[in-house]
Design a protein around this motif. Structure first.
Motif, PDB file in Angstrom:
ATOM      1  N   GLY A 143      -4.554  27.260  26.933  1.00 44.03           N
ATOM      2  CA  GLY A 143      -3.657  27.963  27.924  1.00 44.03           C
ATOM      3  C   GLY A 143      -4.421  28.651  29.050  1.00 44.03           C
ATOM      4  O   GLY A 143      -3.933  28.391  30.304  1.00 44.03           O
ATOM      5  N   VAL A 144      -5.607  29.224  28.836  1.00 38.62           N
ATOM      6  CA  VAL A 144      -6.122  29.727  30.137  1.00 38.62           C
ATOM      7  C   VAL A 144      -6.652  28.683  31.067  1.00 38.62           C
ATOM      8  O   VAL A 144      -6.648  28.797  32.161  1.00 38.62           O
ATOM      9  CB  VAL A 144      -7.211  30.808  29.754  1.00 38.62           C
ATOM     10  CG1 VAL A 144      -8.113  31.233  30.547  1.00 38.62           C
ATOM     11  CG2 VAL A 144      -6.670  32.098  28.786  1.00 38.62           C
ATOM     12  N   TYR A 145      -7.547  27.715  30.258  1.00 37.92           N
ATOM     13  CA  TYR A 145      -7.837  26.736  31.026  1.00 37.92           C
ATOM     14  C   TYR A 145      -6.822  25.896  31.918  1.00 37.92           C
ATOM     15  O   TYR A 145      -7.172  25.656  33.109  1.00 37.92           O
ATOM     16  CB  TYR A 145      -8.638  25.635  30.120  1.00 37.92           C
ATOM     17  CG  TYR A 145      -9.146  24.326  31.009  1.00 37.92           C
ATOM     18  CD1 TYR A 145     -10.308  24.504  31.648  1.00 37.92           C
ATOM     19  CD2 TYR A 145      -8.469  23.148  30.782  1.00 37.92           C
ATOM     20  CE1 TYR A 145     -10.769  23.474  32.379  1.00 37.92           C
ATOM     21  CE2 TYR A 145      -9.119  21.940  31.542  1.00 37.92           C
ATOM     22  CZ  TYR A 145     -10.146  22.230  32.142  1.00 37.92           C
ATOM     23  OH  TYR A 145     -10.733  21.012  32.725  1.00 37.92           O
TER      24      TYR A 145
ATOM     25  N   VAL B 292     -13.535  30.692  33.603  1.00 44.21           N
ATOM     26  CA  VAL B 292     -12.481  31.793  32.996  1.00 44.21           C
ATOM     27  C   VAL B 292     -11.997  31.628  31.327  1.00 44.21           C
ATOM     28  O   VAL B 292     -12.088  32.470  30.990  1.00 44.21           O
ATOM     29  CB  VAL B 292     -11.121  31.793  33.776  1.00 44.21           C
ATOM     30  CG1 VAL B 292     -10.219  32.912  33.308  1.00 44.21           C
ATOM     31  CG2 VAL B 292     -11.482  32.236  35.285  1.00 44.21           C
ATOM     32  N   MET B 293     -11.893  30.336  31.171  1.00 45.61           N
ATOM     33  CA  MET B 293     -11.797  29.971  29.710  1.00 45.61           C
ATOM     34  C   MET B 293     -13.069  30.430  29.072  1.00 45.61           C
ATOM     35  O   MET B 293     -12.606  30.905  27.804  1.00 45.61           O
ATOM     36  CB  MET B 293     -11.607  28.574  29.806  1.00 45.61           C
ATOM     37  CG  MET B 293     -11.223  28.051  28.213  1.00 45.61           C
ATOM     38  SD  MET B 293     -11.484  26.323  27.878  1.00 45.61           S
ATOM     39  CE  MET B 293     -13.043  26.196  27.885  1.00 45.61           C
TER      40      MET B 293
ATOM     41  N   ALA C 166      -4.099  27.001  33.116  1.00 46.18           N
ATOM     42  CA  ALA C 166      -3.745  28.082  34.159  1.00 46.18           C
ATOM     43  C   ALA C 166      -4.880  28.583  35.059  1.00 46.18           C
ATOM     44  O   ALA C 166      -4.464  28.978  36.301  1.00 46.18           O
ATOM     45  CB  ALA C 166      -3.219  29.522  33.658  1.00 46.18           C
ATOM     46  N   SER C 167      -6.224  28.273  34.625  1.00 43.95           N
ATOM     47  CA  SER C 167      -7.138  28.617  35.755  1.00 43.95           C
ATOM     48  C   SER C 167      -8.506  27.600  35.607  1.00 43.95           C
ATOM     49  O   SER C 167      -8.049  26.491  36.332  1.00 43.95           O
ATOM     50  CB  SER C 167      -7.637  30.025  35.170  1.00 43.95           C
ATOM     51  OG  SER C 167      -8.689  30.590  35.966  1.00 43.95           O
TER      52      SER C 167
ATOM     53  N   VAL D 143      -5.327  29.742  22.903  1.00 46.08           N
ATOM     54  CA  VAL D 143      -5.392  30.720  23.926  1.00 46.08           C
ATOM     55  C   VAL D 143      -6.265  30.095  25.136  1.00 46.08           C
ATOM     56  O   VAL D 143      -6.088  30.142  26.215  1.00 46.08           O
ATOM     57  CB  VAL D 143      -5.881  32.083  23.343  1.00 46.08           C
ATOM     58  CG1 VAL D 143      -6.239  33.022  24.664  1.00 46.08           C
ATOM     59  CG2 VAL D 143      -5.096  32.806  22.669  1.00 46.08           C
ATOM     60  N   GLN D 144      -7.443  29.404  24.642  1.00 44.63           N
ATOM     61  CA  GLN D 144      -8.322  28.980  25.655  1.00 44.63           C
ATOM     62  C   GLN D 144      -7.768  27.781  26.323  1.00 44.63           C
ATOM     63  O   GLN D 144      -8.035  27.555  27.687  1.00 44.63           O
ATOM     64  CB  GLN D 144      -9.670  28.718  24.941  1.00 44.63           C
ATOM     65  CG  GLN D 144     -10.566  29.933  24.505  1.00 44.63           C
ATOM     66  CD  GLN D 144     -11.907  29.689  24.000  1.00 44.63           C
ATOM     67  OE1 GLN D 144     -12.459  28.476  24.191  1.00 44.63           O
ATOM     68  NE2 GLN D 144     -12.245  30.513  23.037  1.00 44.63           N
TER      69      GLN D 144
ATOM     70  N   VAL E 113     -12.788  34.231  28.783  1.00 42.23           N
ATOM     71  CA  VAL E 113     -11.675  34.627  27.813  1.00 42.23           C
ATOM     72  C   VAL E 113     -12.113  34.391  26.212  1.00 42.23           C
ATOM     73  O   VAL E 113     -11.889  35.166  25.276  1.00 42.23           O
ATOM     74  CB  VAL E 113     -10.258  33.980  28.146  1.00 42.23           C
ATOM     75  CG1 VAL E 113      -9.396  34.350  27.117  1.00 42.23           C
ATOM     76  CG2 VAL E 113      -9.685  34.471  29.287  1.00 42.23           C
TER      77      VAL E 113
END
Length: 127
Positions: free
Chosen positions: A36-38, A45-46, A40-41, A33-34, A49
């Motif tokens: 993926g967030v990293y 933000v990572m 995308a952002s 998940v982290q 999350v």
């Protein structure tokens, strides 16, 4: 394995095998998940999350600590130190103007490292 119980409840005890299986599963999901967030952002933000995974980790650690006859406050202290380092990084107060770690951040990080080694040995290795 009852995942809702493992990751949300602070009651009960678990031995090493379910602790490690649940911890590795939680780690794998958290990393996926982290990342993926990293992608995308950004890093901050990572890290925010990543805070979502604190409660399941805490619940799991409390149950393992109970199995080792350790108090809940000890696990809470460990996670408070972890939260302190995380919030310092999110807020950007972990670095001085010269991109060196601040003294407070270094002190808290070393304290966390010592505590993490203790937790790994006590909760993860000793039956």
């Amino acid at each position: 394995m009852n995942f809702a119980y493992l990751f949300t409840s602070l009651d009960g005890r678990i031995n090493r095998k379910p602790y490690w299986l649940a911890a590795l599963l939680l780690f794998a999901v958290s990393i996926a998940v982290q990342i993926g967030v990293y992608l995308a952002s950004n890093m901050q933000v990572m890290m925010i999350v990543g805070l979502i995974f604190m409660w399941p980790s805490f619940a799991l650690a409390v149950k393992r600590a109970h199995d080792r006859n350790r108090p809940t406050w000890l696990v809470a202290l460990f996670f408070l130190i972890l939260l302190a380092t995380t919030f310092m990084q999110i807020a950007g107060v972990h670095e001085a103007a010269n991109a060196q770690p601040t003294g407070v951040f270094t002190t808290v990080s070393v304290l966390f490292l010592i505590f993490a080694i203790y937790a790994f040995i006590d909760w993860g290795l000793i039956p």
